[in-house]
Each structure stands twice: as structure tokens, then as C-alpha cells.
Design a protein around this motif. Structure first.
Motif, short mmCIF file in Angstrom:
data_model
loop_
_atom_site.label_atom_id
_atom_site.label_comp_id
_atom_site.label_asym_id
_atom_site.label_seq_id
_atom_site.Cartn_x
_atom_site.Cartn_y
_atom_site.Cartn_z
N ASP A 147 -9.89 -0.78 -2.88
CA ASP A 147 -9.28 0.43 -2.35
C ASP A 147 -7.77 0.22 -2.38
O ASP A 147 -7.30 -0.90 -2.60
CB ASP A 147 -9.74 0.68 -0.91
CG ASP A 147 -9.79 2.16 -0.56
OD1 ASP A 147 -9.07 2.94 -1.22
OD2 ASP A 147 -10.54 2.54 0.36
N GLU A 148 -7.00 1.29 -2.21
CA GLU A 148 -5.55 1.15 -2.23
C GLU A 148 -5.11 0.18 -1.13
O GLU A 148 -5.72 0.11 -0.06
CB GLU A 148 -4.88 2.50 -2.03
CG GLU A 148 -5.19 3.14 -0.68
CD GLU A 148 -4.47 4.45 -0.48
OE1 GLU A 148 -3.23 4.45 -0.51
OE2 GLU A 148 -5.16 5.45 -0.27
N GLU A 149 -4.04 -0.56 -1.38
CA GLU A 149 -3.53 -1.52 -0.42
C GLU A 149 -2.01 -1.49 -0.42
O GLU A 149 -1.37 -1.08 -1.39
CB GLU A 149 -4.00 -2.94 -0.74
CG GLU A 149 -5.51 -3.14 -0.74
CD GLU A 149 -6.14 -3.08 0.63
OE1 GLU A 149 -5.41 -3.03 1.64
OE2 GLU A 149 -7.39 -3.07 0.70
N HIS A 160 3.02 -0.31 -2.49
CA HIS A 160 1.69 0.29 -2.67
C HIS A 160 1.05 -0.21 -3.95
O HIS A 160 1.67 -0.25 -5.01
CB HIS A 160 1.83 1.81 -2.71
CG HIS A 160 0.53 2.53 -2.82
ND1 HIS A 160 0.01 2.93 -4.04
CD2 HIS A 160 -0.36 2.94 -1.88
CE1 HIS A 160 -1.14 3.55 -3.83
NE2 HIS A 160 -1.39 3.57 -2.54
N CYS A 161 -0.23 -0.59 -3.83
CA CYS A 161 -1.02 -0.97 -4.99
C CYS A 161 -2.27 -0.09 -5.02
O CYS A 161 -2.86 0.19 -3.98
CB CYS A 161 -1.43 -2.44 -4.92
SG CYS A 161 -0.05 -3.60 -5.05
N PRO A 162 -2.69 0.35 -6.20
CA PRO A 162 -3.78 1.32 -6.29
C PRO A 162 -5.17 0.68 -6.22
O PRO A 162 -5.34 -0.52 -6.40
CB PRO A 162 -3.55 1.94 -7.67
CG PRO A 162 -2.99 0.80 -8.47
CD PRO A 162 -2.11 0.03 -7.51
N ALA A 163 -6.14 1.55 -5.96
CA ALA A 163 -7.53 1.16 -6.19
C ALA A 163 -7.73 1.07 -7.70
O ALA A 163 -7.00 1.68 -8.49
CB ALA A 163 -8.47 2.19 -5.58
N GLN A 166 -7.62 4.09 -9.86
CA GLN A 166 -6.37 4.85 -9.93
C GLN A 166 -5.28 4.14 -10.72
O GLN A 166 -4.14 4.59 -10.76
CB GLN A 166 -5.86 5.12 -8.51
CG GLN A 166 -6.73 6.07 -7.70
CD GLN A 166 -6.71 7.47 -8.28
OE1 GLN A 166 -5.68 8.00 -8.65
NE2 GLN A 166 -7.90 8.08 -8.39
N THR A 172 0.84 9.03 -7.81
CA THR A 172 0.29 8.24 -6.71
C THR A 172 -0.32 9.16 -5.66
O THR A 172 0.30 10.12 -5.22
CB THR A 172 1.40 7.39 -6.06
OG1 THR A 172 1.87 6.44 -7.02
CG2 THR A 172 0.88 6.65 -4.84
N SER A 174 -2.96 9.01 -1.98
CA SER A 174 -3.38 8.10 -0.92
C SER A 174 -4.36 8.80 0.01
O SER A 174 -4.18 9.97 0.36
CB SER A 174 -2.17 7.61 -0.12
OG SER A 174 -2.59 6.82 0.98
#
Length: 202
Positions: A147-149, A160-163, A166, A172, A174
Motif C-alpha cells: 500500500d502507499e507509504e 510518498h511512495c506508491p503502492a 500505482q 499521485t 492517496s
């Protein structure tokens, strides 16, 4: 009084020329090689991370990296962030489309949450952050998670890092945080840099 007619203009969303004209800015995210990320084994350059490594995230937990994408490129522009500007311990470089998390009381007043994500390009001029043109070839690393983190870069910058699903997205999104467009982000940064002009009148 304005009346709606068949000749009226339809509502339109504002277009940001920086994003429209710059292929580098449009959707370009990922962490620049040399950015140090807090992993389970300590602070490591992002380019040394691999699938299966675990890194610390904003919620305080370790999350395993599911995918890593790497690209060598010569960016037409990037953002030079001095040490301390984003609570980062050392100077760092951000891609224009990399989303950064900021916390601000004015954001809660305006958007309903003190935590917002905004493109790094909107940070130009904030605390000495400058836009660079025509940089040397660099490696861009995108970390993908279940999941996004939000991960820590150079100690304190929140990135921000994507799932994994994505990682190829051109914009982007969220499920958890408010994502600001360029116009909203620049307005917020203007207030944070120079103060709220309406505060004294309130």
C-alpha cells in the motif's frame, strides 16, 4: 446576474503550465540516488535497497519493499533542498513530481487535515529550496509497497511512495492523505513562507 445558457462556458479546471510544458515534472516521481532512507539495517542510500528489504514508515512500522524500479535519466529540472529545509539532515535533490508530506495548521484550516501531500515543484522558494536546470545523469529509484507509504529521506523529509499498482501512474493519488494540486500547493507555500495576510484582520 449571470444566467446559464446554451452559450455559457463549461466549468474548466485550471491548467498549470509548469506541469503541462515539462515532461520531467509531469508525473515524474521517484527518489534520486544518494537519498538516504531509514531501513531496518540503518540509513541506506535508496539505490542500495532491493525487493524484500524493510524500511521504516511514517506510521512507525517496518514495511517490506515489494518492487523497485530504476531509471537512469538526465532530468531537465530538479529541486535542490538545503539541509534542514524539510527537517532533512543533509542537502538532497528531489524530482519535481515527487510528492512530499508537510504538516501545517493552515492546511488543516484550508483542507481539513494538517498533513498534506504536494509536488516538490511547489516547494521552490521555500526555505531556500531552488529549482535546478540541466542536471547531470542520475538514477531515479521508485520503491513500491503493498500500500502507499511515507518514508523518511535524509532523516526528516517525508516522501510518498506508491503502492505497486500505482507505480506507473501519471498522477499521485492517496487513500489516506489530502493531495494538493500545483495551484493549491503554491498558495499554501506562499502562506507558509510569508504568513497569512488575513490573520491580523481576523
Amino acid at each position: 446576474m449571470f444566467m446559464q445558457t446554451d452559450k455559457a462556458f463549461a466549468a474548466a479546471s485550471p491548467v498549470d503550465l509548469d506541469i503541462l510544458l515539462s515532461s520531467t515534472a509531469r508525473g515524474r516521481a521517484g527518489l534520486v540516488a544518494g537519498t538516504r532512507v531509514e531501513a531496518a539495517s540503518g540509513w541506506r542510500p535508496v539505490e542500495s535497497l532491493m525487493r524484500g528489504d524493510a524500511v521504516y514508515t511514517l506510521d512507525g512500522g517496518l514495511r517490506q519493499i515489494i518492487d523497485v524500479q530504476r531509471e537512469d535519466m538526465t532530468p531537465t529540472q530538479s529541486l535542490l533542498v538545503p539541509g534542514g529545509a524539510l527537517d532533512n539532515c543533509a542537502e538532497m535533490v528531489l524530482m519535481p513530481g515527487q510528492h512530499v508530506m508537510l504538516e501545517a495548521d493552515i492546511a488543516e484550516e484550508a483542507f481539513g487535515s494538517p498533513l498534506v501531500l504536494l509536488p516538490a515543484l511547489a516547494l521552490e522558494g521555500y526555505r531556500g529550496i531552488t529549482r535546478q536546470q540541466g542536471q547531470e545523469r542520475v538514477e531515479i529509484v521508485t520503491l513500491g509497497f503493498d500500500d502507499e507509504e511515507i518514508v523518511y529521506g535524509n532523516t526528516g523529509a517525508l516522501l510518498h511512495c506508491p503502492a505497486t499498482g500505482q507505480m506507473q501512474a501519471q498522477s499521485t493519488t492517496s487513500k489516506f492523505f489530502t493531495v494538493l494540486g500545483m495551484e493549491q500547493a503554491r498558495a499554501l507555500m506562499g502562506i507558509m513562507s510569508h504568513g497569512n495576510p488575513f490573520a491580523q484582520a481576523a
